[in-house]
Scaffold this active site. Sequence first.
Site, PDB file in Angstrom:
ATOM      1  N   GLY A 120      43.631  33.629  47.163  1.00 41.73           N
ATOM      2  CA  GLY A 120      44.745  34.439  47.629  1.00 41.73           C
ATOM      3  C   GLY A 120      44.687  35.812  46.987  1.00 41.73           C
ATOM      4  N   HIS A 121      45.809  36.514  47.043  1.00 42.25           N
ATOM      5  CA  HIS A 121      45.881  37.868  46.493  1.00 42.25           C
ATOM      6  C   HIS A 121      46.722  37.929  45.226  1.00 42.25           C
ATOM      7  CE1 HIS A 121      44.926  39.845  50.681  1.00 42.25           C
ATOM      8  NE2 HIS A 121      43.961  39.063  50.232  1.00 42.25           N
TER       9      HIS A 121
END
Length: 395
Positions: free
Chosen positions: A245-246
Amino acid sequence: MVKTKPIGRAVFSLFLIPLIAKYQAAVVDVKTKGAKGDGKTDDGPAIMSAWKEACGGLLGGGLLPETVLIPPGTYFVAPIQLKGPCKGPIEIKATGATIKAPPEVAKFKTDGWIEIEGVDKLTMTGGNYDGQGQATWKSNNCASTGVCKLPANIRLTNCKNAVVKDLTSTNSKFFHMNILGCDNSNLDHVTINAPGTSLNTDGIHIGRLNGLNITNTNIKTGDDCISFGDGSKNVHIEKVTCGPGHGISIGSLGRYPGELPVQGIWIKNCTITGTDNGVRIKSWPAGTPGSATDMHFEDIIMQKVGNPILVDQEYCPSGKCQKGPSKTKLSNVSFRKIKGSSTTKVAVKLVCSPGTCDTFEIADINLQGPGGPATSECKNIKPKVVGQVVPPACP
């Protein structure tokens, strides 16, 4: 005076126990409303019918929680809207059930798949909500247009005192969970599962609420694991694992007029693995005035994370933004006891606009770079440094 005798146990059993039993049986099984659970028939109307009965308090009289029961099985469900207010507390119990969305975006007329609105004391327990978003990710052009009109898997709006537990969201077309205006709520043992290539699939997006706890949650997705919009206040996040993810992001802020302040964010005892970013605060250049204060990140393990600690007031993902300093004021921010490894040389990056970042603390940091020591980078900020900080902050 005439003396009255106390009510005997026999009388209590005769009248009150059956009454209590009736209320305890306040369960509406969606199969009694026509749900097939065959994975093909649209069971949305049956779920809405069960919701209408339970929300109206027809079984429990509003005295005890009513339950919409989705038994084990696979249910195909077209977009549904479940609205309150309800007569009393209400639960959607889907333990052992898989609920599947239509894969075609054209079948969605709103920005949510399972939308619940205006309910006090909502509980969602169990279930795997599968958004079937694989085809949508391939055709997603949000990055180039800056506009996303895609449905979130689960959208809760103005649901006060909500509890979401033991629930899984899989392969959403857009955000997995969008939690807006849901004051005094709790998310526990939530699992979010999508590949790192799933575009714009934020795990949990939060906005315009006061009081939220997220605990014991595992998030794998293609965008921010948890993202904070404007108006997020008094949010506690603990024991969350994130990756791919980020990372965990406050913002982006300062894009739209009338944004509400962000205040009181505590993120601690989390593990972030293999993400593009770790913990970050992001705001748009130029943009609109706003503020974010009292934000604290503590006891976080980073494992091969790009940009483990990042403040970015020049956030511009499309490369097509207005030029100028950010108008979002950041204050009372701390990064404490963060350790692990960075995949980028700059492990601590604090990029502020002139005069916007005030009272920052960096304490007890130990982040190693790829193949050796890491570095830090700062702009328009001089944080307070406490304890041993590796790499040295803002040299």
